[in-house]
Design a protein around this motif. Structure first.
Motif, PDB file in Angstrom:
ATOM      1  N   ILE A 103       0.758  -1.194   0.042  1.00  0.00           N
ATOM      2  CA  ILE A 103      -0.058   0.126  -0.065  1.00  0.00           C
ATOM      3  C   ILE A 103       0.792   1.208  -0.039  1.00  0.00           C
ATOM      4  O   ILE A 103       1.554   1.556   0.768  1.00  0.00           O
ATOM      5  CB  ILE A 103      -1.027   0.182   1.180  1.00  0.00           C
ATOM      6  CG1 ILE A 103      -1.825  -1.319   1.031  1.00  0.00           C
ATOM      7  CG2 ILE A 103      -1.883   1.170   1.467  1.00  0.00           C
ATOM      8  CD1 ILE A 103      -2.590  -1.490   2.463  1.00  0.00           C
ATOM      9  N   ASP A 132       1.213   5.668  -1.187  1.00  0.00           N
ATOM     10  CA  ASP A 132       0.518   6.601  -1.375  1.00  0.00           C
ATOM     11  C   ASP A 132      -0.213   6.906  -2.614  1.00  0.00           C
ATOM     12  O   ASP A 132      -1.348   7.290  -2.458  1.00  0.00           O
ATOM     13  CB  ASP A 132       1.688   8.000  -1.077  1.00  0.00           C
ATOM     14  CG  ASP A 132       2.312   8.191   0.049  1.00  0.00           C
ATOM     15  OD1 ASP A 132       1.763   7.612   1.236  1.00  0.00           O
ATOM     16  OD2 ASP A 132       3.227   8.988   0.261  1.00  0.00           O
ATOM     17  N   GLY A 176      -1.550   4.531  -4.238  1.00  0.00           N
ATOM     18  CA  GLY A 176      -2.615   3.547  -4.391  1.00  0.00           C
ATOM     19  C   GLY A 176      -2.167   2.207  -3.896  1.00  0.00           C
ATOM     20  O   GLY A 176      -1.535   1.925  -2.736  1.00  0.00           O
ATOM     21  N   LEU A 177      -2.226   1.268  -4.610  1.00  0.00           N
ATOM     22  CA  LEU A 177      -1.725  -0.219  -4.229  1.00  0.00           C
ATOM     23  C   LEU A 177      -0.889  -0.766  -5.441  1.00  0.00           C
ATOM     24  O   LEU A 177      -0.929  -0.845  -6.545  1.00  0.00           O
ATOM     25  CB  LEU A 177      -3.106  -1.011  -4.071  1.00  0.00           C
ATOM     26  CG  LEU A 177      -2.937  -2.570  -3.949  1.00  0.00           C
ATOM     27  CD1 LEU A 177      -2.464  -2.820  -2.541  1.00  0.00           C
ATOM     28  CD2 LEU A 177      -4.113  -3.365  -4.197  1.00  0.00           C
ATOM     29  N   ASP A 200      -9.236   0.398   4.303  1.00  0.00           N
ATOM     30  CA  ASP A 200      -9.788   1.568   3.310  1.00  0.00           C
ATOM     31  C   ASP A 200     -10.714   0.955   2.542  1.00  0.00           C
ATOM     32  O   ASP A 200     -10.884  -0.206   2.136  1.00  0.00           O
ATOM     33  CB  ASP A 200      -8.634   2.022   2.502  1.00  0.00           C
ATOM     34  CG  ASP A 200      -7.544   2.695   3.184  1.00  0.00           C
ATOM     35  OD1 ASP A 200      -7.639   3.583   3.851  1.00  0.00           O
ATOM     36  OD2 ASP A 200      -6.217   2.250   2.857  1.00  0.00           O
ATOM     37  N   TRP A 259     -11.926   0.402  -0.375  1.00  0.00           N
ATOM     38  CA  TRP A 259     -11.756   0.302  -1.981  1.00  0.00           C
ATOM     39  C   TRP A 259     -12.744  -0.459  -2.814  1.00  0.00           C
ATOM     40  O   TRP A 259     -12.300  -1.515  -2.916  1.00  0.00           O
ATOM     41  CB  TRP A 259     -10.184  -0.096  -2.030  1.00  0.00           C
ATOM     42  CG  TRP A 259      -8.969   0.864  -1.342  1.00  0.00           C
ATOM     43  CD1 TRP A 259      -9.289   2.203  -1.103  1.00  0.00           C
ATOM     44  CD2 TRP A 259      -7.778   0.790  -1.276  1.00  0.00           C
ATOM     45  NE1 TRP A 259      -8.098   2.990  -0.917  1.00  0.00           N
ATOM     46  CE2 TRP A 259      -7.225   1.874  -0.964  1.00  0.00           C
ATOM     47  CE3 TRP A 259      -6.884  -0.394  -1.455  1.00  0.00           C
ATOM     48  CZ2 TRP A 259      -5.829   2.289  -0.569  1.00  0.00           C
ATOM     49  CZ3 TRP A 259      -5.577  -0.206  -1.312  1.00  0.00           C
ATOM     50  CH2 TRP A 259      -5.010   1.124  -0.829  1.00  0.00           C
ATOM     51  N   ARG A 315       0.519  -0.813 -10.687  1.00  0.00           N
ATOM     52  CA  ARG A 315       0.240   0.053  -9.793  1.00  0.00           C
ATOM     53  C   ARG A 315      -1.361   0.458 -10.000  1.00  0.00           C
ATOM     54  O   ARG A 315      -1.426   0.908 -11.051  1.00  0.00           O
ATOM     55  CB  ARG A 315       0.986   1.235  -9.579  1.00  0.00           C
ATOM     56  CG  ARG A 315       0.555   2.396  -8.366  1.00  0.00           C
ATOM     57  CD  ARG A 315       1.503   3.524  -8.010  1.00  0.00           C
ATOM     58  NE  ARG A 315       2.548   2.915  -7.573  1.00  0.00           N
ATOM     59  CZ  ARG A 315       3.637   3.565  -6.983  1.00  0.00           C
ATOM     60  NH1 ARG A 315       3.577   5.090  -7.237  1.00  0.00           N
ATOM     61  NH2 ARG A 315       4.682   3.183  -6.278  1.00  0.00           N
ATOM     62  N   ARG A 333      -5.003   5.020  -6.656  1.00  0.00           N
ATOM     63  CA  ARG A 333      -6.382   5.281  -5.532  1.00  0.00           C
ATOM     64  C   ARG A 333      -7.350   5.827  -6.069  1.00  0.00           C
ATOM     65  O   ARG A 333      -8.513   5.245  -5.761  1.00  0.00           O
ATOM     66  CB  ARG A 333      -5.591   6.261  -4.553  1.00  0.00           C
ATOM     67  CG  ARG A 333      -6.615   6.547  -3.280  1.00  0.00           C
ATOM     68  CD  ARG A 333      -6.008   7.612  -2.346  1.00  0.00           C
ATOM     69  NE  ARG A 333      -6.933   7.735  -1.069  1.00  0.00           N
ATOM     70  CZ  ARG A 333      -7.037   6.663   0.007  1.00  0.00           C
ATOM     71  NH1 ARG A 333      -6.109   5.899  -0.228  1.00  0.00           N
ATOM     72  NH2 ARG A 333      -7.894   7.038   0.898  1.00  0.00           N
ATOM     73  N   SER A 334      -7.606   6.436  -7.158  1.00  0.00           N
ATOM     74  CA  SER A 334      -8.798   7.335  -7.735  1.00  0.00           C
ATOM     75  C   SER A 334      -9.450   5.775  -8.284  1.00  0.00           C
ATOM     76  O   SER A 334     -10.815   5.811  -8.160  1.00  0.00           O
ATOM     77  CB  SER A 334      -8.466   8.083  -8.898  1.00  0.00           C
ATOM     78  OG  SER A 334      -7.861   7.481  -9.788  1.00  0.00           O
ATOM     79  N   LEU A 378      -9.229   2.933  -7.060  1.00  0.00           N
ATOM     80  CA  LEU A 378      -9.439   1.808  -5.998  1.00  0.00           C
ATOM     81  C   LEU A 378     -10.875   2.248  -5.562  1.00  0.00           C
ATOM     82  O   LEU A 378     -11.591   1.740  -4.672  1.00  0.00           O
ATOM     83  CB  LEU A 378      -8.455   1.823  -5.106  1.00  0.00           C
ATOM     84  CG  LEU A 378      -7.375   1.095  -5.444  1.00  0.00           C
ATOM     85  CD1 LEU A 378      -5.904   1.198  -4.507  1.00  0.00           C
ATOM     86  CD2 LEU A 378      -7.496  -0.467  -5.593  1.00  0.00           C
ATOM     87  N   LEU A 379     -11.085   3.726  -5.419  1.00  0.00           N
ATOM     88  CA  LEU A 379     -12.154   4.522  -4.887  1.00  0.00           C
ATOM     89  C   LEU A 379     -13.294   4.225  -5.596  1.00  0.00           C
ATOM     90  O   LEU A 379     -14.444   4.963  -5.258  1.00  0.00           O
ATOM     91  CB  LEU A 379     -11.836   6.069  -4.400  1.00  0.00           C
ATOM     92  CG  LEU A 379     -10.885   5.768  -3.319  1.00  0.00           C
ATOM     93  CD1 LEU A 379     -10.455   7.474  -3.088  1.00  0.00           C
ATOM     94  CD2 LEU A 379     -11.350   5.250  -1.788  1.00  0.00           C
ATOM     95  N   GLU A 418     -15.198   7.019 -11.414  1.00  0.00           N
ATOM     96  CA  GLU A 418     -14.593   7.559 -10.184  1.00  0.00           C
ATOM     97  C   GLU A 418     -15.619   8.846  -9.633  1.00  0.00           C
ATOM     98  O   GLU A 418     -16.766   8.985 -10.208  1.00  0.00           O
ATOM     99  CB  GLU A 418     -13.479   8.092 -10.942  1.00  0.00           C
ATOM    100  CG  GLU A 418     -12.503   7.161 -11.562  1.00  0.00           C
ATOM    101  CD  GLU A 418     -11.162   8.095 -12.161  1.00  0.00           C
ATOM    102  OE1 GLU A 418     -11.005   9.090 -11.907  1.00  0.00           O
ATOM    103  OE2 GLU A 418     -10.395   7.038 -12.583  1.00  0.00           O
TER     104      GLU A 418
END
Length: 280
Positions: free
Chosen positions: A58, A60, A62-63, A90, A92, A177, A180-181, A183-184, A209
């Motif tokens: 994990i 900053d 994302g993943l 989180d 996600w 990678r 994060r956008s 994953l959300l 998104e």
């Protein structure tokens, strides 16, 4: 299957060991495809599992998912589940695509525990649903060579066609990678095959998104993943028009479905995915 032409197996312990790669050398991770059929051109294997990459990190942005992450580990990534040394707390929702992508492969539990995410991506097969899921999540590939420098390639540009990728002979896929956008994001998944347990004829995945930006990704029906981008969740008219603009040469043709059938059902599934993305 025994690979009786292999004369040497190099267990990579550090990046410099990748210098052994060459025309008669293959990368070994899970090996489920490598050992499934003759590989008469090979004399050496480089086992990258010795590099000890954690399945997930994990970060900053994302993943990060290691190329050596198994399908079982990948499918199990979800909020509340352990990822490496951490528990993913989180929210996600984007990880909801992971498990159905693995199930679309129709592989046994033995394969799930051995086959890797990197192998599914680098095989570049049209039915590579794990590849499709990560493309749908706008992932980026990190590519290593023995002497550097690193390369980052958008996964949607990584596969050039069936069995063909942007990897150079001396390179390996290090990790993927997922931002994060993504994953959300809200996601949607649809699949169809000619038989209940048949190979996927079309797999369609969607991502919406928080900003409303959306993407619909078609795989299995096409020779490489095709991404349709929209500023907002598309209407039925918009998604049908976008599917219609796909180059006819991209529709896949094999015993599991004709190009005409694949194009038709992909369009229907894309409308279902778009409707789900528009939902509140």
């Amino acid at each position: 299957m025994d690979l009786d032409t292999i004369r040497e197996v190099v267990i990579a312990r550090e990046r410099e060991d990748l210098a052994a790669l060459g025309a008669s050398t293959a990368v070994l991770a899970g090996g489920t495809f490598l050992f499934s059929e003759p590989q008469d051109q090979l004399l050496r294997l480089v086992d990258i599992t010795g590099l000890g990459w954690p399945a997930f990190e994990i970060v900053d942005g994302g993943l990060d998912i290691a190329a050596t992450c198994t399908l079982a580990e990948f499918a199990g990534a979800a909020p509340g589940r352990e990822l490496g040394t951490r528990v993913l707390r989180d929210p996600w929702p984007g990880t909801a695509l992971f498990a159905p992508a693995c199930r679309a492969l129709l592989a046994s539990h033995k394969i799930w525990r051995t086959a890797t995410v990197g192998g599914n991506i680098c095989l570049a097969l049209p039915a590579g649903a794990v590849l499709g899921a990560l493309v749908a999540l706008d992932a980026t590939a990190l590519v290593w060579a023995a002497d550097g420098p690193d390369r980052r390639i958008p996964l949607r540009e990584f596969v050039l066609g069936p069995g063909r990728t942007a990897l150079r002979r001396e390179e390996v896929l290090r990790s993927i990678r997922v931002p994060r956008s993504s994953l959300l994001a809200r996601t949607s998944f649809r699949k169809i095959a000619l038989a209940p347990l048949g190979r996927s004829g079309a797999v369609v995945m969607g991502r919406r998104e928080g900003s409303g930006r959306s993407a619909v990704t078609i795989t299995a029906a096409t020779i490489r993943p095709v991404v349709l981008d929209f500023d907002a969740p598309p209407t039925d008219t918009e998604i049908r028009a976008a599917v219609h603009t796909i180059d006819p040469a991209l529709w896949f043709d094999d015993p599991h479905g004709s190009p005409e059938w694949r194009g038709h059902v992909a369009g229907l599934l894309a409308c279902e995915v778009a409707a789900e993305l528009r939902g509140s």
